[in-house]
Design a protein around this motif. Structure first.
Motif, PDB file in Angstrom:
ATOM      1  N   LYS A   5     -50.825 -43.332 -69.050  1.00 53.76           N
ATOM      2  CA  LYS A   5     -50.682 -41.782 -68.702  1.00 53.76           C
ATOM      3  C   LYS A   5     -51.355 -40.913 -69.743  1.00 53.76           C
ATOM      4  O   LYS A   5     -50.574 -39.755 -70.057  1.00 53.76           O
ATOM      5  CB  LYS A   5     -49.179 -41.283 -68.295  1.00 53.76           C
ATOM      6  N   LEU A   6     -52.352 -41.365 -70.436  1.00 52.53           N
ATOM      7  CA  LEU A   6     -53.055 -40.658 -71.416  1.00 52.53           C
ATOM      8  C   LEU A   6     -54.047 -39.483 -70.859  1.00 52.53           C
ATOM      9  O   LEU A   6     -54.800 -38.927 -71.669  1.00 52.53           O
ATOM     10  CB  LEU A   6     -53.419 -41.460 -72.527  1.00 52.53           C
ATOM     11  N   ALA A   7     -54.167 -39.566 -69.509  1.00 57.83           N
ATOM     12  CA  ALA A   7     -55.244 -38.741 -68.641  1.00 57.83           C
ATOM     13  C   ALA A   7     -54.634 -38.586 -67.403  1.00 57.83           C
ATOM     14  O   ALA A   7     -54.128 -39.590 -66.792  1.00 57.83           O
ATOM     15  CB  ALA A   7     -56.624 -39.278 -69.075  1.00 57.83           C
ATOM     16  N   ALA A   8     -55.369 -37.439 -66.793  1.00 59.53           N
ATOM     17  CA  ALA A   8     -55.345 -37.259 -65.562  1.00 59.53           C
ATOM     18  C   ALA A   8     -56.193 -37.688 -64.924  1.00 59.53           C
ATOM     19  O   ALA A   8     -56.147 -38.268 -63.067  1.00 59.53           O
ATOM     20  CB  ALA A   8     -55.229 -35.745 -65.259  1.00 59.53           C
ATOM     21  N   TYR A   9     -57.456 -38.124 -65.144  1.00 65.90           N
ATOM     22  CA  TYR A   9     -58.777 -38.372 -64.703  1.00 65.90           C
ATOM     23  C   TYR A   9     -59.560 -38.889 -65.421  1.00 65.90           C
ATOM     24  O   TYR A   9     -59.911 -38.367 -66.659  1.00 65.90           O
ATOM     25  CB  TYR A   9     -59.475 -37.029 -63.742  1.00 65.90           C
ATOM     26  N   VAL A  10     -60.303 -40.006 -64.975  1.00 66.80           N
ATOM     27  CA  VAL A  10     -61.547 -40.529 -65.865  1.00 66.80           C
ATOM     28  C   VAL A  10     -62.565 -40.794 -64.859  1.00 66.80           C
ATOM     29  O   VAL A  10     -62.348 -41.773 -64.221  1.00 66.80           O
ATOM     30  CB  VAL A  10     -61.004 -41.949 -66.497  1.00 66.80           C
ATOM     31  N   ASN A  11     -63.894 -40.103 -65.432  1.00 70.15           N
ATOM     32  CA  ASN A  11     -65.019 -40.639 -64.546  1.00 70.15           C
ATOM     33  C   ASN A  11     -65.710 -41.672 -65.656  1.00 70.15           C
ATOM     34  O   ASN A  11     -65.613 -41.747 -66.701  1.00 70.15           O
ATOM     35  CB  ASN A  11     -66.214 -39.270 -64.756  1.00 70.15           C
ATOM     36  N   ILE A  12     -66.320 -42.546 -65.001  1.00 71.32           N
ATOM     37  CA  ILE A  12     -66.973 -43.808 -65.528  1.00 71.32           C
ATOM     38  C   ILE A  12     -68.568 -43.468 -65.088  1.00 71.32           C
ATOM     39  O   ILE A  12     -69.084 -43.713 -63.883  1.00 71.32           O
ATOM     40  CB  ILE A  12     -66.579 -45.144 -64.777  1.00 71.32           C
ATOM     41  N   LEU A  13     -69.523 -43.003 -65.780  1.00 70.83           N
ATOM     42  CA  LEU A  13     -70.760 -42.647 -65.683  1.00 70.83           C
ATOM     43  C   LEU A  13     -71.603 -43.805 -65.647  1.00 70.83           C
ATOM     44  O   LEU A  13     -71.319 -44.688 -66.335  1.00 70.83           O
ATOM     45  CB  LEU A  13     -71.060 -41.416 -66.404  1.00 70.83           C
ATOM     46  N   PRO A  14     -72.697 -43.872 -64.970  1.00 72.08           N
ATOM     47  CA  PRO A  14     -73.380 -45.123 -64.794  1.00 72.08           C
ATOM     48  C   PRO A  14     -74.423 -45.195 -66.348  1.00 72.08           C
ATOM     49  O   PRO A  14     -74.253 -44.105 -67.117  1.00 72.08           O
ATOM     50  CB  PRO A  14     -74.409 -44.875 -63.692  1.00 72.08           C
ATOM     51  N   LYS A  15     -75.119 -46.150 -66.149  1.00 75.91           N
ATOM     52  CA  LYS A  15     -75.741 -46.518 -67.465  1.00 75.91           C
ATOM     53  C   LYS A  15     -76.732 -45.332 -68.219  1.00 75.91           C
ATOM     54  O   LYS A  15     -77.156 -44.773 -67.154  1.00 75.91           O
ATOM     55  CB  LYS A  15     -76.722 -47.857 -67.590  1.00 75.91           C
TER      56      LYS A  15
END
Length: 136
Positions: free
Chosen positions: A57-67
């Motif tokens: 619970k250290l973030a509300a949202y995480v984007n994983i961006l492509p290479k």
């Protein structure tokens, strides 16, 4: 002694003042939330780190961006690689804890973990970040 006490409680008092101001006015205080950037070697590592961040619970949202391609100096040599970038939305007060945790699980010797404060944004989204990430 009074000066020492004031210095020690300053962060606590500032935090309470920000919460009170936000509650009374309903407005966002710039810098209350931040976006942290974390680079990862591959998608598998990126997903594992993102899930670990969310589980804590250290973030509300995480984007994983492509290479993306990266050029950097490492130990005096110019290196080139591909990386996956995480964009982590969290409370600014959690950046230290987030950074320490990511360093403890990241496979890089010196992982990239940098953050920028959020100055403005959709008030409803910013409120949601605050509701999703527990206070200190």
């Amino acid at each position: 002694e009074v000066l020492v006490l004031l210095v020690l409680v300053h962060p606590l008092l500032r935090g309470l003042a920000v919460q009170l101001h936000s509650a009374v006015t309903g407005s966002y205080i710039p810098g209350t939330h931040s976006i942290a950037f974390v680079s990862c070697l591959n998608e598998h590592i990126a997903r594992d780190i993102a899930r670990a961040i969310m589980d804590k619970k250290l973030a509300a949202y995480v984007n994983i961006l492509p290479k993306s391609s990266a050029l950097y100096f490492w130990k005096g040599e110019l290196e080139e690689s591909t990386e996956i970038l995480l964009l982590v939305k969290t409370r600014t007060s959690k950046i230290g804890e987030l950074s320490n945790y990511v360093r403890s699980i990241h496979p890089f010797e010196i992982p990239e973990i940098i953050s920028l404060p959020i100055d403005q944004g959709n008030p409803l989204y910013l409120r949601w970040i605050g509701e999703s990430v527990p206070r200190d």
